[in-house]
Design an enzyme around this catalytic site. Sequence first.
Site, PDB file in Angstrom:
ATOM      1  N   THR A   8      30.207 -36.058  21.948  1.00 15.88           N
ATOM      2  CA  THR A   8      29.846 -36.781  20.726  1.00 15.88           C
ATOM      3  C   THR A   8      28.535 -36.222  20.193  1.00 15.88           C
ATOM      4  OG1 THR A   8      28.855 -38.482  22.131  1.00 15.88           O
ATOM      5  CG2 THR A   8      31.038 -38.956  21.201  1.00 15.88           C
TER       6      THR A   8
ATOM      7  N   HIS B 201      38.470 -40.513  30.094  1.00 14.92           N
ATOM      8  CA  HIS B 201      37.326 -39.727  29.611  1.00 14.92           C
ATOM      9  C   HIS B 201      37.156 -38.393  30.300  1.00 14.92           C
ATOM     10  CE1 HIS B 201      35.096 -42.499  26.947  1.00 14.92           C
ATOM     11  NE2 HIS B 201      35.716 -43.431  27.644  1.00 14.92           N
TER      12      HIS B 201
ATOM     13  N   LYS C  27      21.965 -32.702  26.547  1.00 16.11           N
ATOM     14  CA  LYS C  27      23.098 -33.417  27.133  1.00 16.11           C
ATOM     15  C   LYS C  27      22.829 -33.521  28.629  1.00 16.11           C
ATOM     16  CE  LYS C  27      25.870 -30.216  25.342  1.00 16.11           C
ATOM     17  NZ  LYS C  27      26.962 -30.973  24.790  1.00 16.11           N
ATOM     18  N   ARG C  28      23.617 -34.300  29.346  1.00 14.47           N
ATOM     19  CA  ARG C  28      23.465 -34.316  30.796  1.00 14.47           C
ATOM     20  C   ARG C  28      23.631 -32.905  31.354  1.00 14.47           C
ATOM     21  NH1 ARG C  28      23.068 -39.327  33.560  1.00 14.47           N
ATOM     22  NH2 ARG C  28      23.039 -38.018  35.418  1.00 14.47           N
TER      23      ARG C  28
ATOM     24  N   LYS D 203      27.124 -35.498  16.198  1.00 11.61           N
ATOM     25  CA  LYS D 203      25.831 -35.888  15.626  1.00 11.61           C
ATOM     26  C   LYS D 203      25.147 -34.678  14.980  1.00 11.61           C
ATOM     27  CE  LYS D 203      25.345 -38.870  19.680  1.00 11.61           C
ATOM     28  NZ  LYS D 203      24.717 -38.881  21.029  1.00 11.61           N
TER      29      LYS D 203
ATOM     30  N   LYS E 154      28.928 -27.919  31.596  1.00 12.10           N
ATOM     31  CA  LYS E 154      28.281 -27.862  30.288  1.00 12.10           C
ATOM     32  C   LYS E 154      27.507 -26.550  30.096  1.00 12.10           C
ATOM     33  CE  LYS E 154      27.898 -32.922  29.782  1.00 12.10           C
ATOM     34  NZ  LYS E 154      28.306 -33.344  28.420  1.00 12.10           N
TER      35      LYS E 154
HETATM   36  C1  LIG Z   1      25.232 -38.523  22.191  1.00 13.39           C
HETATM   37  C2  LIG Z   1      24.499 -38.606  23.465  1.00 13.39           C
HETATM   38  C3  LIG Z   1      25.055 -38.068  24.632  1.00 13.39           C
HETATM   39  C4  LIG Z   1      26.375 -37.323  24.640  1.00 13.39           C
HETATM   40  O1  LIG Z   1      26.106 -35.960  24.381  1.00 13.39           O
HETATM   41  P1  LIG Z   1      27.179 -34.820  24.690  1.00 13.39           P
HETATM   42  O2  LIG Z   1      26.531 -33.589  24.158  1.00 13.39           O
HETATM   43  O3  LIG Z   1      28.411 -35.188  23.914  1.00 13.39           O
HETATM   44  O4  LIG Z   1      27.388 -34.788  26.148  1.00 13.39           O
HETATM   45  C5  LIG Z   1      24.343 -38.150  25.807  1.00 13.39           C
HETATM   46  N1  LIG Z   1      23.133 -38.758  25.849  1.00 13.39           N
HETATM   47  C6  LIG Z   1      22.562 -39.264  24.750  1.00 13.39           C
HETATM   48  C7  LIG Z   1      21.220 -39.880  24.864  1.00 13.39           C
HETATM   49  C8  LIG Z   1      23.225 -39.216  23.519  1.00 13.39           C
HETATM   50  O5  LIG Z   1      22.648 -39.747  22.437  1.00 13.39           O
END
Ligand SMILES: *Cc1c(COP(=O)(O)O)cnc(C)c1O
Length: 790
Positions: free
Chosen positions: A635, A348, A527-528, A639, A533
Site C-alpha cells: 500500500t 495477506h 517499509k518493514r 501512497k 522486500k
Molecule cells: C503504508 C505503510 C506501510 C506499508 O508499506 P509497504 O511499502 O506497502 O510495505 C508500512 N508501515 C507504515 C507506517 C505505513 O504507513
Amino acid sequence: MNATDLRADILKHLEFSLGKDLAHATLYDIRMALTLAVRDRVVTPWFAATRATYAAKSKRVYYLSMEFLIGRLLEDAIHNLGLMQAAQEAMTSLDADFAAVLADEPDAALGNGGLGRLAACFLDSMSTLGCPGYGYGIRYEHGLFRQSFHEGRQVEEAENWLRQRHGWEFERPEAAFQIGFGGSVSEAGKTALWTPGEAVIAKAYDTPTIGWQGKWANTLRLWGAEPVRAFDLAAFNQGDYAGAAGLEAAARTISRVLYPDDTTDTGKELRLKQEFFFTAASLRDIVRRFQAEHSDLRALPTKAAIQLNDTHPAIAGPELVRILHDENDMPLDEAILTARATLSYTNHTLLPEALERWPEALMARVLPRHMQLIERIEDTHRSAYPKSAVRIVEGGDVKMGELSFIMGHKVNGVSALHSDLVKTTVFAELHALHPDRIINQTNGVTPRRWMLGANPRLSALITDTISSGWVADLERLRELEPHVADAGFMAAFADAKRANKVELSNWFGHEHGQSVDPDAMYDVQIKRFHEYKRQHLNILETIALWTEMRDNPNAGWTPRVKIFGGKAAPGYVMAKEIIHLINDVATVINADPVTSQWLKVVYPPNYNVSMAEKLIPAADLSEQISTAGKEASGTGNMKFALNGALTIGTLDGANVEIREQVGAENFFLFGMTAPEVVACRENPEHQADAIKASPRLKAALKLIEKGIFSDGDDKRYKAILKNLRKHDYFTVCADFDSYYDCQRQVDAAYRDADQWMRMAALNTARSGWFSSDRTILGYMADVWDIKPMI
Ligand SMILES: *Cc1c(COP(=O)(O)O)cnc(C)c1O
C-alpha cells in the site's frame, strides 16, 4: 464552527478536564484540551450514526484485526470535521504552535506495517461511506517497539503510548466479558459444556472514527485484558507482595504487547491466547448486539458481516459454531452454515513461514472445545467432498488458512496478481472444490490522510484546479490530466514538490543533523525490513553507483539522496544485518568528498505512520522492488504514486495495477516476473551465474567483503555475502543488472525536469483507483452485501 467557539471549549477543557490554568499549561495540556474539544464534536455524529443504524435495523460490518496501525488522530479528525482553519486560529490566539501541538500526539502504533495500516484506512473509508460497522482489536499497552541505531545496529525499546492519557478513547467498564482458556469439556446432551480452567476479563475501550465531513462515525472497539480477581489479599497480608500481584500481571500480559512480526508464524501460546481473547470478546459483543434486536440466530448472516483480517482471528470459525451450537442449541450442520455465511477471510500472504499453524496438542490444551469443533468442521467438509485430500488438521498441526477458507463464504486476495496466486498455489485444491469463493479486492489507501493531511500543498493545488470533490471521490483526479499540458499548473505542481522536499531536508537537518540538497532526486524505500522486500538490492546498487561515480567523476551524474526507513523484527537476524550494512554504507559514502555532491544515504530511525506522512509527499522515486510473487499488494506503493512519485518496481503485488493505471511509460519496470523467478530458482547456480555475468555486482560484493564499509572488518557481513553467493532465494543477484540499468534510465529521465514532473503529475492524476473507498465499496458489494447509509 468558528474559532471563538472552539477556543472557548479548549479553555473549558483546560480548566475542567485537565485542571490547568492557561498560564501554566504545557504543550501536553494544550494538545489534550484541543483533542477533547474536537472529540466533543465527533460525539454528535457518532450517536446519530448509531441511532440511524438501529432505526434501520441495518446489517453491520465487523472488521476483526489483530492490528490497527492508526498513527495520530488529531489532525485527521480536524480535517474530517472541517475545523482546520478554526483550530489554527484558536491555537494562534492561545499563543500555541499548532504544528508542535499536532506533533505532540504519540503515534498509536498498534500494528507492524501494511496489514495494520490497511485496517486503519478501512475504518476511515467505512466511516466516510456510511458503512455501519466496528473495528475490533486489542488495546496493546505497548505498540510496535521504538527503533534507534547504536553504531549502525538496530536497538529496540518498548513503546509506551499509554504513558499519557489517550484522549480519543471512551472506557466502557460495563462492556466486559469473561474469556476462558483451558479446562475441560463434558457431554451435555447433543452438545457439550466447556468449563474453562482459567479466565480473564476483556474490557472495551471505544474510539470513534469520524468520516469525511463528519457525516458518519463508526467505532473502533479495542479490548484490554484484566484479571477476574484483582488481587490476592491473603497473600498480600502474609507479606507475599509479588505473589499477591501475580494474578493481575498474568491476566494483563494478554494485552501487554504487540508481537513485532507479521511475516512469521511465532507459534507461541501467548499469541494464541491473544487471538482467542479478542476474537471471543468481539463475537460475544456481536451476538449480544444481534440478540438485542432479533431472536432467531439463523438470521445472523443477514445482520452481521464479520471480516477476518488474515488468519489471526481464524478461531472465530469454531468459536461462532460453539456459541450457536453449544450455547444456543442450533444443530451442528446449521451452525457451521450460519457461521460460514457470516464470516469471510482476507489472505495477506503466500509466504509459507507466515501461514499460521498451531500444534494440535497446544490447541487442545488452551481451547479444548474448539479443537473438538475444528475436527467436526473438518469431518463435515470431508463428508461433503469425500475425494478431497484437503485437511485442516495435518501432521499434528491445525492449519489456520484452511480453517479460515472452509469457514468463510468469501476469501479475498489483496491485489489481482496475489488473488491469482492464491488460486494457483496455497489454496489450489480448495479453489477447485469452491470455485466461486476466492475473489479479489485490491487494497487502497485513504486520501484523507495520505493526500489531504500529509500533502497540504499538493491538495490545495488540486482543489484550486478541479475543486474539492476529489477528497471523497478520488477518481476525479483524472480531471487533472488535461492540466498537465498547462505550464502554469505544472509550475505549481513542481513548486509543491520542491517545497515538500525543502521541508523534509530541514527536518533531516534538525532531527538527524544531515540536511540534503532539495534539487537532488529523493529516492525512497520505506517499509518493514524483509529479505523479500530486498532493501539489500537497493544498497548493493548504491554501492555500485558510488563506485561508478568515483571511477568516472566527469560523467554528469544525476544527484540522488537514497532514503531508507523501516524496522526489522527483533528476531530476524538477516534483516537486522541489512540495516547495519545500510548504516555502514551511509557512513562511508556520506563522508566521501568526491561523490558527496551526487550521492547521499539517509536512514532516519523509527519509521512509523507519522514519518511516512513526512517522507512520501517529498519523494521523487518510490522503490517497490520485491521479488516478484512475494509482495501480496503493498500500500506504500499507492501512497507514493498518489503523491506524484514515480515507481521503480517489479511486476509484483499492486505494482502491476499501478503500472496499468498510470501507464507503462510513467513507471520504471525491471526484473523477473513471478513465473520467471520460479523458473530461475530451478537452476541452483542462478546466483553464481548472475554474479559471474555482472562485474558491477561482483565488485560491490567484494567491497563489502574487504571491509570497506566496516572499518576493515572483513567478517562483519559474512552471513549476507554467503547467503547471496550460495542461496539467494529472493533472487537479488539475478535481478541486479536489470535494476542497475533501470536506475540509470531513472537518472536520465530525472535530468529532463519538465518531462519528469509531467510523469509525476500523471501518476497523481491516475492514482484515484487506489482509494480505500473503492476497496470498501468492493467489499460491500461482493462480500458483505450491505449498502451505504449515506
Ligand atoms: C503504508 C505503510 C506501510 C506499508 O508499506 P509497504 O511499502 O506497502 O510495505 C508500512 N508501515 C507504515 C507506517 C505505513 O504507513
